[in-house]
Scaffold this motif. Sequence first.
Motif, PDB file in Angstrom:
ATOM      1  N   ARG A 205     -10.196 -34.598  -8.111  1.00  0.00           N
ATOM      2  CA  ARG A 205      -8.907 -35.232  -8.405  1.00  0.00           C
ATOM      3  C   ARG A 205      -8.709 -36.464  -7.525  1.00  0.00           C
ATOM      4  O   ARG A 205      -8.109 -37.449  -7.942  1.00  0.00           O
ATOM      5  N   ALA A 206      -9.225 -36.406  -6.293  1.00  0.00           N
ATOM      6  CA  ALA A 206      -9.040 -37.508  -5.349  1.00  0.00           C
ATOM      7  C   ALA A 206     -10.085 -38.603  -5.513  1.00  0.00           C
ATOM      8  O   ALA A 206      -9.783 -39.787  -5.335  1.00  0.00           O
ATOM      9  N   ALA A 207     -11.327 -38.234  -5.860  1.00  0.00           N
ATOM     10  CA  ALA A 207     -12.429 -39.203  -5.848  1.00  0.00           C
ATOM     11  C   ALA A 207     -13.119 -39.396  -7.188  1.00  0.00           C
ATOM     12  O   ALA A 207     -13.999 -40.249  -7.306  1.00  0.00           O
ATOM     13  N   GLY A 208     -12.747 -38.601  -8.199  1.00  0.00           N
ATOM     14  CA  GLY A 208     -13.444 -38.674  -9.472  1.00  0.00           C
ATOM     15  C   GLY A 208     -14.624 -37.708  -9.492  1.00  0.00           C
ATOM     16  O   GLY A 208     -14.926 -37.047  -8.494  1.00  0.00           O
ATOM     17  N   PRO A 209     -15.322 -37.606 -10.598  1.00  0.00           N
ATOM     18  CA  PRO A 209     -16.446 -36.668 -10.712  1.00  0.00           C
ATOM     19  C   PRO A 209     -17.597 -37.051  -9.788  1.00  0.00           C
ATOM     20  O   PRO A 209     -17.769 -38.227  -9.455  1.00  0.00           O
ATOM     21  N   PRO A 210     -18.389 -36.070  -9.355  1.00  0.00           N
ATOM     22  CA  PRO A 210     -19.509 -36.382  -8.460  1.00  0.00           C
ATOM     23  C   PRO A 210     -20.592 -37.204  -9.147  1.00  0.00           C
ATOM     24  O   PRO A 210     -20.843 -37.043 -10.339  1.00  0.00           O
TER      25      PRO A 210
ATOM     26  N   VAL B  33     -24.153 -26.243  -2.625  1.00  0.00           N
ATOM     27  CA  VAL B  33     -24.254 -27.485  -3.386  1.00  0.00           C
ATOM     28  C   VAL B  33     -23.684 -28.641  -2.563  1.00  0.00           C
ATOM     29  O   VAL B  33     -22.533 -28.604  -2.125  1.00  0.00           O
ATOM     30  N   VAL B  34     -24.505 -29.646  -2.350  1.00  0.00           N
ATOM     31  CA  VAL B  34     -24.052 -30.886  -1.707  1.00  0.00           C
ATOM     32  C   VAL B  34     -23.731 -31.875  -2.824  1.00  0.00           C
ATOM     33  O   VAL B  34     -24.611 -32.239  -3.608  1.00  0.00           O
ATOM     34  N   ARG B  35     -22.465 -32.273  -2.897  1.00  0.00           N
ATOM     35  CA  ARG B  35     -22.024 -33.205  -3.936  1.00  0.00           C
ATOM     36  C   ARG B  35     -21.761 -34.577  -3.337  1.00  0.00           C
ATOM     37  O   ARG B  35     -21.235 -34.689  -2.231  1.00  0.00           O
ATOM     38  N   CYS B  36     -22.119 -35.592  -4.095  1.00  0.00           N
ATOM     39  CA  CYS B  36     -21.948 -36.979  -3.653  1.00  0.00           C
ATOM     40  C   CYS B  36     -20.933 -37.671  -4.558  1.00  0.00           C
ATOM     41  O   CYS B  36     -21.103 -37.707  -5.781  1.00  0.00           O
ATOM     42  N   TYR B  37     -19.886 -38.205  -3.952  1.00  0.00           N
ATOM     43  CA  TYR B  37     -18.835 -38.916  -4.681  1.00  0.00           C
ATOM     44  C   TYR B  37     -18.858 -40.401  -4.291  1.00  0.00           C
ATOM     45  O   TYR B  37     -19.271 -40.749  -3.185  1.00  0.00           O
ATOM     46  N   ASP B  38     -18.379 -41.239  -5.184  1.00  0.00           N
ATOM     47  CA  ASP B  38     -18.272 -42.670  -4.894  1.00  0.00           C
ATOM     48  C   ASP B  38     -16.813 -42.980  -4.567  1.00  0.00           C
ATOM     49  O   ASP B  38     -15.977 -43.085  -5.465  1.00  0.00           O
ATOM     50  N   ILE B  39     -16.486 -43.137  -3.280  1.00  0.00           N
ATOM     51  CA  ILE B  39     -15.102 -43.399  -2.903  1.00  0.00           C
ATOM     52  C   ILE B  39     -14.764 -44.888  -2.956  1.00  0.00           C
ATOM     53  O   ILE B  39     -13.646 -45.283  -2.615  1.00  0.00           O
ATOM     54  N   SER B  40     -15.711 -45.698  -3.419  1.00  0.00           N
ATOM     55  CA  SER B  40     -15.438 -47.127  -3.611  1.00  0.00           C
ATOM     56  C   SER B  40     -15.209 -47.452  -5.082  1.00  0.00           C
ATOM     57  O   SER B  40     -15.179 -48.623  -5.468  1.00  0.00           O
ATOM     58  N   SER B  41     -15.035 -46.439  -5.904  1.00  0.00           N
ATOM     59  CA  SER B  41     -14.898 -46.657  -7.344  1.00  0.00           C
ATOM     60  C   SER B  41     -13.588 -47.343  -7.717  1.00  0.00           C
ATOM     61  O   SER B  41     -13.422 -47.777  -8.861  1.00  0.00           O
ATOM     62  N   ASP B  42     -12.667 -47.446  -6.751  1.00  0.00           N
ATOM     63  CA  ASP B  42     -11.415 -48.164  -7.033  1.00  0.00           C
ATOM     64  C   ASP B  42     -11.603 -49.675  -7.062  1.00  0.00           C
ATOM     65  O   ASP B  42     -10.692 -50.428  -7.415  1.00  0.00           O
ATOM     66  N   GLY B  43     -12.814 -50.136  -6.680  1.00  0.00           N
ATOM     67  CA  GLY B  43     -13.101 -51.560  -6.709  1.00  0.00           C
ATOM     68  C   GLY B  43     -12.584 -52.345  -5.525  1.00  0.00           C
ATOM     69  O   GLY B  43     -12.739 -53.573  -5.463  1.00  0.00           O
ATOM     70  N   LYS B  44     -11.999 -51.672  -4.543  1.00  0.00           N
ATOM     71  CA  LYS B  44     -11.412 -52.360  -3.388  1.00  0.00           C
ATOM     72  C   LYS B  44     -12.209 -52.161  -2.106  1.00  0.00           C
ATOM     73  O   LYS B  44     -12.343 -53.079  -1.300  1.00  0.00           O
ATOM     74  N   LEU B  45     -12.730 -50.957  -1.894  1.00  0.00           N
ATOM     75  CA  LEU B  45     -13.377 -50.642  -0.627  1.00  0.00           C
ATOM     76  C   LEU B  45     -14.658 -51.445  -0.410  1.00  0.00           C
ATOM     77  O   LEU B  45     -14.866 -52.022   0.662  1.00  0.00           O
ATOM     78  N   ALA B  46     -15.525 -51.494  -1.407  1.00  0.00           N
ATOM     79  CA  ALA B  46     -16.806 -52.198  -1.246  1.00  0.00           C
ATOM     80  C   ALA B  46     -16.618 -53.683  -0.928  1.00  0.00           C
ATOM     81  O   ALA B  46     -17.251 -54.204   0.004  1.00  0.00           O
TER      82      ALA B  46
ATOM     83  N   THR C  21     -18.221 -56.976   7.171  1.00  0.00           N
ATOM     84  CA  THR C  21     -19.519 -56.737   7.801  1.00  0.00           C
ATOM     85  C   THR C  21     -20.542 -57.842   7.547  1.00  0.00           C
ATOM     86  O   THR C  21     -21.683 -57.738   8.007  1.00  0.00           O
ATOM     87  N   SER C  22     -20.158 -58.881   6.808  1.00  0.00           N
ATOM     88  CA  SER C  22     -21.087 -59.971   6.472  1.00  0.00           C
ATOM     89  C   SER C  22     -22.332 -59.448   5.760  1.00  0.00           C
ATOM     90  O   SER C  22     -23.447 -59.905   5.997  1.00  0.00           O
ATOM     91  N   LYS C  23     -22.125 -58.487   4.893  1.00  0.00           N
ATOM     92  CA  LYS C  23     -23.232 -57.846   4.188  1.00  0.00           C
ATOM     93  C   LYS C  23     -22.729 -57.373   2.833  1.00  0.00           C
ATOM     94  O   LYS C  23     -21.586 -56.931   2.717  1.00  0.00           O
ATOM     95  N   LYS C  24     -23.543 -57.466   1.824  1.00  0.00           N
ATOM     96  CA  LYS C  24     -23.159 -57.013   0.500  1.00  0.00           C
ATOM     97  C   LYS C  24     -23.179 -55.485   0.444  1.00  0.00           C
ATOM     98  O   LYS C  24     -24.230 -54.853   0.576  1.00  0.00           O
ATOM     99  N   VAL C  25     -22.002 -54.905   0.300  1.00  0.00           N
ATOM    100  CA  VAL C  25     -21.882 -53.450   0.159  1.00  0.00           C
ATOM    101  C   VAL C  25     -21.571 -53.167  -1.308  1.00  0.00           C
ATOM    102  O   VAL C  25     -20.550 -53.618  -1.837  1.00  0.00           O
ATOM    103  N   HIS C  26     -22.449 -52.441  -1.969  1.00  0.00           N
ATOM    104  CA  HIS C  26     -22.303 -52.203  -3.402  1.00  0.00           C
ATOM    105  C   HIS C  26     -21.450 -50.987  -3.718  1.00  0.00           C
ATOM    106  O   HIS C  26     -20.725 -50.976  -4.721  1.00  0.00           O
ATOM    107  N   TRP C  27     -21.555 -49.965  -2.896  1.00  0.00           N
ATOM    108  CA  TRP C  27     -20.769 -48.746  -3.113  1.00  0.00           C
ATOM    109  C   TRP C  27     -20.730 -47.970  -1.811  1.00  0.00           C
ATOM    110  O   TRP C  27     -21.432 -48.314  -0.852  1.00  0.00           O
TER     111      TRP C  27
END
Length: 235
Positions: free
Chosen positions: A112-117, A57-70, A77-83
Amino acid sequence: MRCLLLVTTACALAPITTPPKRTEFREGIGGATKEQAVAVGDTVECAKKPIGPRDVVVRCYDISSDGKLAPALSLATSKKVHWFPKLTCAVGDRAWAYDGEIEITSNTVVERAAGPPVFSFNLGECSYDDAGIDEVLRKMEADYNEEEYDFFFRNCNHFADDLGRRLSGGNEVDRKFMEDYVIFESESLLCNMASFQRSMTMAVTRQIQKIVIVSWRRSWKRALAEEAEASKVTT
């Protein structure tokens, strides 16, 4: 019929090798929003399959969910990064990721570190027992180590995509989805910059990527400690 069988057998036995690392950024105005990625990802066939105990199983997590990384990446990067997606590959509760070294972890710790996939892509039954998986990982260390790590072109997403293919005997997440909605995010980060700006930003990023790696490792090691503590309570 015999010729077809021989060709099929040869393809099945052909070794799966590490894809070459890109050296140039993908072109594109901007990446998709998380909502757009979810809308497409939910239609991918392997996202709908029930997960068995020995499935890859390949799982995908959003590590920008804290609202800071994106926002930080957008500014740099002079570019809109959404997630920003992060992939892991797992068989049962054994999971693996890559951030300068191959991380041996578990689904519970990563959640626990990144939230649900956001997605869980089932590539089918694993072709190896646990010892065989360990040997596959050992061989992959030549291509996935601290020297080979690249924030843009060889990161956790490239690794999990590669490992999933190897463990499942060649199965993979739909290529168009993977390329357009996951791999694209890092491989196109600097596409809006002039070449001299890209060089400068890449130089800075290669310095700060170690900080990013340390930060993520701290998160999942904290999650590992929390899981160990929780195990003590239940036993």
